[in-house]
Design an enzyme around this catalytic site. Structure first.
Site, mmCIF file in Angstrom:
data_model
loop_
_atom_site.group_PDB
_atom_site.id
_atom_site.type_symbol
_atom_site.label_atom_id
_atom_site.label_comp_id
_atom_site.label_asym_id
_atom_site.label_seq_id
_atom_site.Cartn_x
_atom_site.Cartn_y
_atom_site.Cartn_z
ATOM 1 N N ILE A 129 -80.295 75.432 83.598
ATOM 2 C CA ILE A 129 -80.103 76.362 84.354
ATOM 3 C C ILE A 129 -79.620 76.043 85.907
ATOM 4 C CG2 ILE A 129 -81.039 78.422 85.153
ATOM 5 C CD1 ILE A 129 -83.064 78.497 83.169
ATOM 6 N N CYS A 130 -78.490 76.521 86.230
ATOM 7 C CA CYS A 130 -77.992 76.056 87.518
ATOM 8 C C CYS A 130 -78.414 77.322 88.411
ATOM 9 C CB CYS A 130 -76.432 76.216 87.502
ATOM 10 S SG CYS A 130 -75.581 75.705 89.023
ATOM 11 N N MET A 131 -79.551 76.837 89.495
ATOM 12 C CA MET A 131 -80.123 77.737 90.393
ATOM 13 C C MET A 131 -80.751 76.969 91.453
ATOM 14 S SD MET A 131 -82.245 80.754 87.905
ATOM 15 C CE MET A 131 -82.776 81.304 89.442
ATOM 16 N N HIS A 142 -73.977 69.462 93.526
ATOM 17 C CA HIS A 142 -74.273 70.650 94.477
ATOM 18 C C HIS A 142 -74.815 69.982 95.736
ATOM 19 C CE1 HIS A 142 -73.286 74.352 92.263
ATOM 20 N NE2 HIS A 142 -74.183 73.746 91.300
ATOM 21 N N TYR A 179 -74.476 81.073 84.347
ATOM 22 C CA TYR A 179 -75.267 79.713 84.911
ATOM 23 C C TYR A 179 -76.239 79.133 83.869
ATOM 24 C CZ TYR A 179 -73.442 82.197 88.835
ATOM 25 O OH TYR A 179 -72.628 82.863 89.927
#
Length: 284
Positions: A210-212, A271, A203
């Protein structure tokens, strides 16, 4: 002599008859008043009563004009000013449109000061808590002594993971991240990106973004601490099968903040459109 005695007797009889007539007249008057005998007040008692009535009436007339005068007395200029002062204190002084009396925009300076105080207190507490950690999970360094920008060293990940094996083989002591805290932190998330080493998957996207979800405004909570975010990031690295990049030509290319910000902005839009449950592989 006999004649003289008769004259005296007649005089006495005349007086007795006169007195009897007087008594009979008084009895008749009492009968007309219901049989009650009225005692007429004497001249002395009449004078006392009139003096008493005159005293009360005179004292009443002396007090009454004074009270009446005090009630009808118009307010003076000073008294009207005293009544206007509380109203001016409640409403406040007039402020020119577009700014306050001292030239500052109303509401901005106090809010900025309050937010700065909240952010400073929170970050100072975060630093103290991190330094008390006994497992040496992370360490923090301030960037140029700036409390609002941190370099965080992630010293440990899951030792059974391939990423940990890569760190041992490449002699990588830690994963270095940069955190920038906005003005309204902790009510907005920090911007976090990876600085080094260059990672693949896990991620971590272009520029070290950062994909969070918890790093987005929608997924963030003011209850999250830096330690909790870093532990979540370490878990996502292992879950996403993150690895240290060993490809020739890419290892020397460093992550940049500008690229990271553009990538993070793009993935947030993606998202928000498709959701965070099953994100597209290309978008993290």
């Amino acid at each position: 002599m006999a004649t003289l005695l008769r004259k005296i007797g007649l005089i006495r009889l005349h007086d007795r008859d006169t007195d009897g007539a007087k008594h009979q007249g008084s009895r008749k008057a009492s009968k007309k008043n219901g049989g009650k005998q009225c005692n007429a007040p004497s001249n002395e008692s009449i004078l006392l009563q009139s003096d008493h009535h005159h005293y009360h009436s005179s004292s009443h007339h002396q007090q009454q004009p004074h009270n009446h005068k005090r009630c009808e007395q118009p307010p003076t200029k000073d008294a009207s000013k005293d009544r206007q002062q509380p109203q001016q204190q409640q409403t406040g002084s007039k402020v020119p449109a577009g700014g306050s009396s001292n030239g500052s925009v109303p509401g901005q300076l106090p809010n900025k000061q309050h937010c700065a105080q909240v952010r400073s207190r929170r970050l100072m507490k975060e630093l103290q808590d991190i330094r008390k950690l006994t497992d040496h999970f992370i360490s923090v360094e301030l960037v140029e002594d700036n409390l609002f920008e941190w370099n965080v060293r992630l010293l440990q990940v899951d030792k059974d993971s391939a990423l940990w094996q890569d760190m041992k083989e490449t002699s990588t002591e830690c994963i270095l991240l940069n955190l920038n805290f906005p003005d309204n932190f902790p009510f907005s998330p920090p911007f976090m990106r990876v600085l080094s080493p260059r990672l693949e998957n896990g991620y971590v996207l272009d520029g070290g973004a950062i994909c969070m979800e918890l790093l987005t405004p929608r997924g963030w909570s003011s209850a999250y601490t830096v330690e909790a975010v870093m532990r979540q990031f370490a878990a996502s690295l292992v879950k996403g099968q993150g690895r240290i990049c060993r490809k020739v030509g890419k290892t020397k290319k460093a992550f940049t903040r500008k690229e990271a910000e553009a990538t993070f902005k793009s993935l947030v839009k993606t998202h928000e459109k498709y959701g965070w449950v099953t994100p597209p592989v290309s978008d993290g």
